[in-house]
Design a protein around this motif. Sequence first.
Motif, PDB file in Angstrom:
ATOM      1  N   GLU A   1      37.199  30.454  74.251  1.00 50.24           N
ATOM      2  CA  GLU A   1      36.088  31.407  74.144  1.00 50.24           C
ATOM      3  C   GLU A   1      35.107  31.189  75.276  1.00 50.24           C
ATOM      4  N   LEU A   2      34.810  29.921  75.488  1.00 51.69           N
ATOM      5  CA  LEU A   2      33.850  29.564  76.521  1.00 51.69           C
ATOM      6  C   LEU A   2      34.342  30.008  77.899  1.00 51.69           C
ATOM      7  N   THR A   3      35.636  29.788  78.133  1.00 52.85           N
ATOM      8  CA  THR A   3      36.197  30.171  79.431  1.00 52.85           C
ATOM      9  C   THR A   3      36.095  31.674  79.623  1.00 52.85           C
ATOM     10  N   ILE A   4      36.448  32.370  78.536  1.00 48.94           N
ATOM     11  CA  ILE A   4      36.379  33.831  78.641  1.00 48.94           C
ATOM     12  C   ILE A   4      34.956  34.275  78.932  1.00 48.94           C
ATOM     13  N   SER A   5      33.995  33.738  78.177  1.00 49.01           N
ATOM     14  CA  SER A   5      32.623  34.182  78.388  1.00 49.01           C
ATOM     15  C   SER A   5      32.115  33.734  79.749  1.00 49.01           C
ATOM     16  N   GLU A   6      32.631  32.611  80.209  1.00 49.49           N
ATOM     17  CA  GLU A   6      32.203  32.158  81.527  1.00 49.49           C
ATOM     18  C   GLU A   6      32.751  33.069  82.621  1.00 49.49           C
TER      19      GLU A   6
END
Lengths: 123, 644
Positions: free
Chosen positions: B168-173
């Motif tokens: 999720e974090l990677t996507i939002s990043e």
Amino acid sequence: MSRKILIVDDEEVIRKFLRIHLTKLGYEVKEAADGEQAIEQIGRDDFDLLICDILMPRKDGWEVIKEVKSDPKTKDMPVIVLTAKNEDTDMFKGYDLGANYYMTKPFTKAQLLYGLQLMLGKA
Amino acid sequence: MEEEDRKKIILMLRWTAIIVTSYLMLFGRGRVTNLHLSYLLILIYLLSNVSLSFFPKTWFSNLKLFYPLVLFDTGIVSFGMYLSEKMTTDFYIVFFLIIIFASVSRNFKLLMVIGGITALLYGGLLYSWGLLTKEEGSSYTLRIPFIFIMTAFYGYIVQTLTREKRQELTISEDKYRGLFENANEGIILLKNPQYQIVDVNREMEKVTGYIKGELIQKDVFSLFPPEEMEKAIDYFKEVAEIGEGRTDSLSFMKKDGLSMEVDLSTKRIDLGDESFYQTIFRDLTEQRKLEKKIRQSKRNLEAIFDGIRDQLSIQAPDYRILRVNRAVVEKYQTTFEKLINQKCYEAYFKRSQPCEKCPVSVTIETKQPATSTMKGPEENTTLQVFSYPILDEKGNVLSAIEYVQDITEEQRLQEQLIQSEKLAGIGILASGVAHEINNPLSGIIGMAEIALEEEDATKSESYLKDILNCAQRISGIVNALRSYSRAAKKEELSLVDLNEVLEESLKMVRLANKKAPVEVIKRFQPIEKIEANTGEIQQVFTNLVTNAFQAMDGKGGELVLSTQPLKDSIEVKVSDQGMGIPQKYLNRIFDPFYTTKKPGEGTGLGLNIVYRIVTKYEGTIDVESKEQVGTTFTIKFPTRRVES
């Protein structure tokens, strides 16, 4: 032989009293009611004097004077203008066209006689 | 991992743990001393799992639920062991806690290694205590793989949870990175709380002229000119307190040393464990230029607005005055403030409702400019009021500009002009009529002189009749002149029959041009009367008919006079067969003092006056002409005239 005068005026009453006066004075008088009639009569007959109104139907007095004064046969015939046009410019125009005497309506018998004497000498 | 699966696995595993714990407490070799408490414990354990099965699935992927659950389970198991009064032998609880704490690290491999070592250490410890060979040996031995299995299980769950979080974090990043780089505005990322630049986007490089490498690690305050430093510090201090902030009063120094005005918008954002300030820079140079231009053009417009000496006001559709120019303020000897928001008709005209001929109402209704001649608020004044619409983008009328011209003096002059031209016209007519009188007058004088000399009574009687005739003719002319001049003198408005006035005018002109070889054809149709000043209408017709006669001077021809009713107007045509008007003069014939006539024949005002009079009655006049063929004037008078 009495002298012949042509009176051109569309007013019958004016022609009438002129005729009476002139006949009394011993002239032979012919009449025309407009410019065309006048030219026609001048062509047929010799006149010693032309008394001509200006404002007339069909052919006006200016035209008549122009034609009379441009024709070698008639150019020596004296012309008296007898008109209601009493402005200076009209009078100058009349003399410019070759009129010999300019008389404005209304006029008196004395004025007429003076003009006749001037043009034709003592009757 | 599916949330469904995770919930199932957690519940299943807890059931296993509950069964094993309960079995050990109830039937294990070293029996539990306090049976009541252990029943309670088993009951709590059971109930907790039953209630867990009602929890929504999504909760099971939340670490916030997961950690307390693990602690809770550990607590129950530990308490159970405590009750079995075999703390020395149940030392494995310590190892179990090690595994739990290790699971927090979210590193699966490390966790498995720790799990393995812990299981081995525990086994070694049990062995050294000789517990494995006692009669309860098997129950102890079983605990070794149990530790390992539990480790693997918790490890697995924690790992899947953290992997998802990371994804999720990677996507939002990625999303953030995309926005960051492609933004149309310069963005700087500052580390909190040092205000050190950690990242800038491409737009920022473009705007400032710096390249990324030159900005990274720099103190953000070094980007402001020294004199702005204090303001910049205050701004960021405020941001730190509130978490966000915006300012448009700071200047920023570009690489080339030039400063530019910027709009700064800063927000604190948390990315992972770190906190940043994200500052968006917007270059205000263009905007400031534009603002300056707008301000200047506003000032220009205001100067024009106030510079106009006629009264201008901008009004809302409900006649409220929104703005006025200086001329209005001076005229009414008041202030801007007193006029604003007053109704136009109240403020200017001292009326309780809108004026009948108000052009603003027409503009609001039609969205078109309008004009109207109105009586001014002061006695005997006349105003020409124009109104123009101000439209919004959709074409609706937002407001109207009302432009008021005091035309009292102009109108007075116009009246005078009409009057003097009328006199000049009568003069020309009179000289024509005078000729007409001179003929019968000559007859009277001539005949009278003859009559005086005549002795024959019958003859003199006929001469006297001639005289009488002539006198009657003169009397007729004088009568016509008198009735003409009586009409010409009329100044008030009345209902006018255009046919009658046209007839009268024709008679007069005819009289003055009696000898003209003109044939008059009258085509009069029944028409309704219009409200007008007879004298003025007569002036119009006399002028046109006189012109027609003059145009046919010498040449002669037909003069056609016609009237006919149209839908909202009456049409009057004066058509001659005269010399015509050359095309090049056609557009000048209504100009004042324009004439082709000889001096003395015309003033050059005739048609101009005709035009003024016709337009005064809100009529129109048109001319058609062909040289040597003739000229036709067409006038239309409106039949329905609204009177103020």
